[in-house]
Design an enzyme around this catalytic site. Structure first.
Site, PDB file in Angstrom:
ATOM      1  CD  GLN A  14      -3.067  -0.984   2.357  1.00  0.00           C
ATOM      2  OE1 GLN A  14      -2.975  -1.689   2.200  1.00  0.00           O
ATOM      3  NE2 GLN A  14      -3.490   0.140   2.516  1.00  0.00           N
ATOM      4  NE  ARG A  57     -13.848   0.430   3.205  1.00  0.00           N
ATOM      5  CZ  ARG A  57     -14.110  -0.127   2.648  1.00  0.00           C
ATOM      6  NH1 ARG A  57     -14.657  -1.377   2.016  1.00  0.00           N
ATOM      7  NH2 ARG A  57     -14.675   0.852   1.690  1.00  0.00           N
ATOM      8  CB  CYS A  58      -8.741   1.612  11.288  1.00  0.00           C
ATOM      9  SG  CYS A  58      -6.878   1.938  10.435  1.00  0.00           S
ATOM     10  CD  GLU A  66      -9.319   3.963   6.145  1.00  0.00           C
ATOM     11  OE1 GLU A  66      -7.714   3.193   6.915  1.00  0.00           O
ATOM     12  OE2 GLU A  66      -8.467   5.613   6.786  1.00  0.00           O
TER      13      GLU A  66
HETATM   14  N1  MCN Z   1     -13.219   9.967  -3.606  1.00  0.00           N
HETATM   15  C1  MCN Z   1     -14.344  10.590  -5.047  1.00  0.00           C
HETATM   16  N2  MCN Z   1     -15.618  11.810  -3.797  1.00  0.00           N
HETATM   17  C2  MCN Z   1     -14.702  12.400  -2.465  1.00  0.00           C
HETATM   18  C3  MCN Z   1     -13.800  11.207  -1.816  1.00  0.00           C
HETATM   19  C4  MCN Z   1     -13.169   9.979  -2.241  1.00  0.00           C
HETATM   20  O1  MCN Z   1     -15.027  10.312  -5.596  1.00  0.00           O
HETATM   21  N3  MCN Z   1     -14.311  13.006  -2.129  1.00  0.00           N
HETATM   22  C5  MCN Z   1     -13.266   8.476  -4.587  1.00  0.00           C
HETATM   23  C6  MCN Z   1     -11.446   8.900  -4.336  1.00  0.00           C
HETATM   24  O2  MCN Z   1     -11.663   9.295  -5.290  1.00  0.00           O
HETATM   25  C7  MCN Z   1     -11.548   6.982  -4.503  1.00  0.00           C
HETATM   26  C8  MCN Z   1     -11.942   6.708  -3.448  1.00  0.00           C
HETATM   27  O3  MCN Z   1     -13.242   7.661  -3.427  1.00  0.00           O
HETATM   28  O4  MCN Z   1     -11.272   6.643  -6.340  1.00  0.00           O
HETATM   29  C9  MCN Z   1     -11.399   6.421  -2.454  1.00  0.00           C
HETATM   30  O5  MCN Z   1     -10.927   7.551  -2.271  1.00  0.00           O
HETATM   31  P1  MCN Z   1     -10.508   7.547   0.030  1.00  0.00           P
HETATM   32  O6  MCN Z   1     -11.886   8.054   0.756  1.00  0.00           O
HETATM   33  O7  MCN Z   1      -9.307   9.164  -0.948  1.00  0.00           O
HETATM   34  O8  MCN Z   1      -9.545   7.306  -0.138  1.00  0.00           O
HETATM   35  P2  MCN Z   1      -7.990   5.587  -0.679  1.00  0.00           P
HETATM   36  O9  MCN Z   1      -8.031   6.194  -1.966  1.00  0.00           O
HETATM   37  O10 MCN Z   1      -7.262   6.496   0.664  1.00  0.00           O
HETATM   38  O11 MCN Z   1      -8.101   4.269  -0.024  1.00  0.00           O
HETATM   39  C10 MCN Z   1      -8.403   4.076   0.619  1.00  0.00           C
HETATM   40  C11 MCN Z   1      -9.053   3.429   1.545  1.00  0.00           C
HETATM   41  C12 MCN Z   1      -8.716   2.670   2.688  1.00  0.00           C
HETATM   42  S1  MCN Z   1      -7.333   3.755   4.349  1.00  0.00           S
HETATM   43  C13 MCN Z   1      -9.048   1.611   3.051  1.00  0.00           C
HETATM   44  S2  MCN Z   1      -8.413   0.669   4.379  1.00  0.00           S
HETATM   45  C14 MCN Z   1      -9.611   0.895   1.891  1.00  0.00           C
HETATM   46  C15 MCN Z   1     -10.950   1.381   1.060  1.00  0.00           C
HETATM   47  O12 MCN Z   1      -9.729   3.057   0.833  1.00  0.00           O
HETATM   48  N4  MCN Z   1      -9.373  -0.221   1.054  1.00  0.00           N
HETATM   49  C16 MCN Z   1     -10.236  -0.149   0.476  1.00  0.00           C
HETATM   50  N5  MCN Z   1     -11.378   1.364   0.630  1.00  0.00           N
HETATM   51  C17 MCN Z   1     -11.074  -0.187  -0.657  1.00  0.00           C
HETATM   52  N6  MCN Z   1     -12.196  -0.149  -1.215  1.00  0.00           N
HETATM   53  C18 MCN Z   1     -11.387  -1.021  -1.856  1.00  0.00           C
HETATM   54  N7  MCN Z   1     -12.171  -1.611  -3.586  1.00  0.00           N
HETATM   55  N8  MCN Z   1     -10.239  -2.258  -1.644  1.00  0.00           N
HETATM   56  C19 MCN Z   1      -9.714  -1.639  -0.715  1.00  0.00           C
HETATM   57  O13 MCN Z   1      -8.500  -1.996   0.192  1.00  0.00           O
HETATM   58 CU1  CUM Z   2      -6.888   1.751   8.935  1.00  0.00          CU
HETATM   59  S1  CUM Z   2      -6.470   1.005   7.008  1.00  0.00           S
HETATM   60 MO1  CUM Z   2      -6.672   2.045   5.306  1.00  0.00          MO
HETATM   61  O1  CUM Z   2      -5.744   3.123   6.871  1.00  0.00           O
HETATM   62  O2  CUM Z   2      -5.758   1.191   4.132  1.00  0.00           O
END
Ligand code: MCN
Ligand code: CUM
Length: 808
Positions: free
Chosen positions: A239, A386-387, A762
């Protein structure tokens, strides 16, 4: 020049922000053309696998590898003794602790890596494992952190000084050999004073059980050392590929430019794939030793029993209020079970993650939090699934405390929340435990949620149900689960967030091609979140080229700019901001090019969807496609050829998404089976990039929340045996258990993020777990229930009914 299409059509053509663009990555995923680490097959590739400790705590007296080495196909067996001369028998953890790569004298949890068998294929490796003879001497096992703090049994003998002294740990003084740290936030004495003198106080202890993210694809890697060029390539389920590169360089001594880390497609990460595992180190060493590529892929049991678990927080709270329900103080103590090594993936300054967001969405003037981290004979980890760095635990804690306080006050829990919410006009709001919430409008969200589900109607129905139950007309109870959460995502400002000293900025680099298409590379890495789809949308809106013409690439450290990776829902808040900022740099140069082409001053053109137009003369314009071409084929005085930009973004603050969830549940008191009748989820993640992807994230996060709340756990027996190490025992919900989710939203943009977006990945888990749990508990509230611990599996629900006398 005349337009053939309308402005609205031009906007649509971009498929930019706000569009439910279909996921571009799904073309390959749905056709089985994804490229996961186990799909990587290299010439002469070997396979490595672990001999693992069957005991949770044992001295290792001897390891005899002779018979294993006789197995046809087995080439080598590595033990701690082999790694020691290289200084690789221990490795640093992300939490400032160190962890054995291979058991060095003792094993501290069941499944711990003891020896690494390298063979020509997976089958030979498995045969070799069977024949490695390890002589163990069993030691007393501690699986209870409270017992660990009283015991004479020292788990981490390496952390005891001469004459039994207890040296400080990475996070300060330690109280006992099995104690890791004490971490505090807020004001202790004032909080205790407020609570001691309060009109109403509610106290509760709760256990947020240990669980595991259990991604469909387990962890693994392929290490390939090219001895001729001195280059190490490491493919893996990472990651945070850049951080892995830096760590590998630091511990192996290989210069960083000679290491290339590649995260291919990842089949779900959920925080399980943030840290560094012994398998990575052993594969690298084995590749260096044998000169051949070495693959290591966990099986399901390896994954569930040994890699980053989640939660295991014992929380005790006191919440005080006035008689009419205004909260005055909050006190929280946590005993945190970190297992045999402290390998939590938190930013350095936060050994308990962002647990100090446990005042939640409420205006609580005084608060105090104290967390004690403890070693036990369990697998290491703790921050995953997802913490948002322990926000799951924090929100569960406060949302249970609110329910308990509502019982104490004999008040409706929805109303109690409403009168304590931070008000819209209080933002930016500084919480008692230190965070500055950037923006929020909780009352609007709450009112919308309660109105949509007809909250008053539900309560009336529930009251009737209680009457009917008491009158013997039904055996089903009805629970209304409420939760309101505030998330904290987007780590983070480099000034207070780093991992292993690496500041948590993120990055985007854009290269526009002459024909008006582009590639953008980011420091993050998608594991299913759809980054290739959504980041192209941000750019489409920023630079006026269609998302379909923009390739997003992540995960190759030789090509991507340095970034800290994807976890803590930080990609949108941090890399998304970098993307917008890099797009704006492109636009700034495009503006100069357009002005030159249109023969006007730079300030006389303005950006409009997909072009620059001359102010006041919209028929005079240059499209971004034309400008891109000109950037490569026209000599423009004072402007370099080409159209590229890079942005490294250090966010000024975190973002604070929030949401309001309601679950309606029927519970059969005779079987303990809950039936989710309705689940409503309102999320506010600020500006929405792709509504469909957000909905997918919410569905996924809620389903994992259902799992955790209603049955999933990593349970140990007294001997430290993992009782739920296979999918026979570890609950993974299927379509059968999952209800039809109703999603909704409000939009409260982040004031400091360039496009106003907050994370969402998350949120649904953070808010979902307390909502499911509160639904179960609310069903029993009219019969005297105050708090029962998760997971609420059928047996535990039945037992609650039984203890409340509902079977009499
Ligand atoms: N997004 C959006 N509009 C927003 C916020 C987000 O369209 N205002 C979209 C983003 O562009 C992205 C998705 O939603 O495509 C998730 O964005 P974001 O919230 O920024 O999270 P990350 O991309 O950093 O993903 C990490 C987060 C975490 S920490 C965990 S744990 C988790 C999660 O994502 N693991 C996942 N969702 C998951 N979903 C899948 N399918 N697989 C995982 O391993
Ligand atoms: Cu705490 S689970 Mo996500 O931050 O990859």
């Amino acid at each position: 020049m005349k337009d053939e299409i309308t402005r609205e059509e031009r906007v649509d053509n971009l498929k930019g922000m706000g569009c439910s663009r279909k996921r571009v990555e799904d073309a390959r995923f749905t056709q089985g053309k994804g490229n996961y680490v186990d799909d990587i097959k290299l010439d002469g590739m070997l396979f490595g696998d672990f001999v693992r400790s069957p005991y949770a705590h044992a001295r290792i007296k001897n390891i005899d590898t002779a018979a294993a080495l006789e197995v046809p196909g087995v080439l080598a067996v590595l033990t701690a003794a082999d790694l020691e001369p290289l200084g690789l028998h221990w490795m640093p953890t992300l939490a400032g602790d160190k962890q054995m790569v291979l058991a060095d004298g003792k094993a501290l949890f069941q499944g711990q890596e003891v020896a690494f068998v390298v063979a020509e294929d997976r089958y030979a490796a498995a045969d070799g494992i069977e024949l490695v003879e390890v002589e163990y001497e069993e030691l007393p096992v501690i699986v209870d952190p409270f017992e660990a703090l009283k015991s004479d049994v020292v788990l981490r003998e390496d952390l005891v000084g001469e004459d039994g002294a207890i040296p400080d740990g990475a996070h300060g003084p330690r109280k006992h050999p099995n104690h890791i740290f004490t971490w505090e936030a807020g004001d202790k004495d004032p909080t205790e004073e407020v609570i001691a003198n309060a009109e109403v106080v509610a106290e509760e202890s709760m256990y947020y059980h240990r669980t595991h993210p259990c991604p469909l694809e387990t962890c693994g890697c392929v290490a390939s050392m090219d001895k001729v060029n001195g280059k190490l390539t490491l493919w893996g389920t990472f990651q945070a590929p850049h951080a892995i590169r830096t760590v590998v360089s630091l511990i192996s001594g290989i210069e960083e430019h000679n290491i290339r880390v590649i995260s291919p497609d990842i089949g779900g990460g959920f925080g399980n794939k943030v840290g560094a595992y012994p398998g990575y180190v052993c594969s690298v060493v084995a590749s260096i030793v044998t000169g051949k590529p070495v693959k290591w892929i966990e099986d399901r049991m390896d994954n569930l029993m040994t890699t980053a678990f989640a939660r295991d927080y014992h929380m005790t709270g006191k919440i005080s209020a006035t008689k009419d329900g205004k909260i005055t103080g909050l006190h929280c103590h946590v005993t945190a079970d970190h297992g045999g090594f402290d390998a939590c993936a938190d930013p350095t300054k936060f050994p308990a993650g962002f647990m100090n967001i446990c005042t939640g969405s409420y205006d609580i003037p005084t608060a105090y939090l104290e967390v004690d981290g403890v070693y036990t004979n369990k697998a290491p980890g703790g921050v995953s699934y997802r913490c948002s760095f322990r926000v799951t635990e924090a929100v569960y804690f406060i949302e249970r405390m609110i329910e308990v306080l509502a019982i104490e006050l004999n008040m409706d829990a929805a109303e109690l929340r409403r009168i304590n919410f931070i008000k819209k006009e209080q933002f930016p709001y500084t919480a008692a435990l230190g965070w500055e919430y950037d923006s929020g409008d909780y009352h609007t969200a709450w009112d919308k949620a309660l109105k949509t589900v007809d909250y008053d109607g539900l309560r009336a129905e529930q009251a009737q149900r209680v009457e009917d139950f008491k009158a013997g007309k039904t055996r089903k109870l009805m629970g209304i689960g409420l939760s309101f959460f505030t998330e904290i995502v987007g780590a983070g400002p480099v000034k207070n967030c780093d991992i292993l000293g690496l500041g948590m900025f993120d990055s985007c680099e854009i290269r526009i091609h002459p024909t008006g298409s582009a590639i953008a590379r980011l420091g993050t890495i998608s594991q299913g979140q759809g980054h290739a789809t959504t980041f192209a949308q941000i750019l489409a809106s920023e630079i006026g080229l269609p998302a379909d013409s923009i390739t997003i690439e992540e995960g190759d450290t030789d090509t991507a700019p340095y970034g800290l990776g994807t976890y803590g829902s930080r990609s949108t808040p941090v890399a998304g901001a970098a993307t917008a900022m890099a797009g704006r740099k492109i636009r700034a140069k495009a503006q100069m090019i357009a002005a030159y082409l249109l023969e006007v001053h730079d300030n006389d053109v303005e950006f409009d969807v997909d072009r620059f137009v001359v102010k006041g003369a919209p028929e005079k314009f240059k499209t971004m496609k034309e400008i891109a071409f000109a950037a490569y084929n026209q000599a423009i005085p004072g402007i370099e050829p080409g159209l590229e930009a890079v942005s490294y973004y250090d966010p000024p603050n975190m973002t604070y998404p929030f949401g309001a969830y309601v679950c309606v549940m029927d519970i059969d008191v005779d079987t303990g089976v809950p039936e989710i009748r309705r689940f409503y989820a309102l999320d506010d993640c600020g500006t929405r990039i792709n509504p469909m992807i957000i909905e997918g994230q919410v569905h996924g996060g809620l389903t994992e929340a259902l799992a955790v709340a209603l049955g999933q756990e990593i349970a140990y027996d007294d001997m430290g045996n993992v009782k739920t190490g296979t999918l026979m025992d570890f609950f993974l919900p299927t379509a059968w258990e999952v209800p039809n989710y109703e999603t909704d939203f409000t939009v409260t943009p982040s004031p400091h993020h360039p496009i106003g977006a907050k994370g969402v990945g998350e949120s649904p888990h953070v808010g979902g777990v307390p909502c499911f749990s509160n639904a179960v508990q609310d069903a029993f509230r009219p019969f005297g229930n105050r708090h029962t611990n998760m997971p609420h599996d059928h047996w535990r629900i039945w037992r609650t009914a039984n203890e409340l006398g509902l079977h009499d």
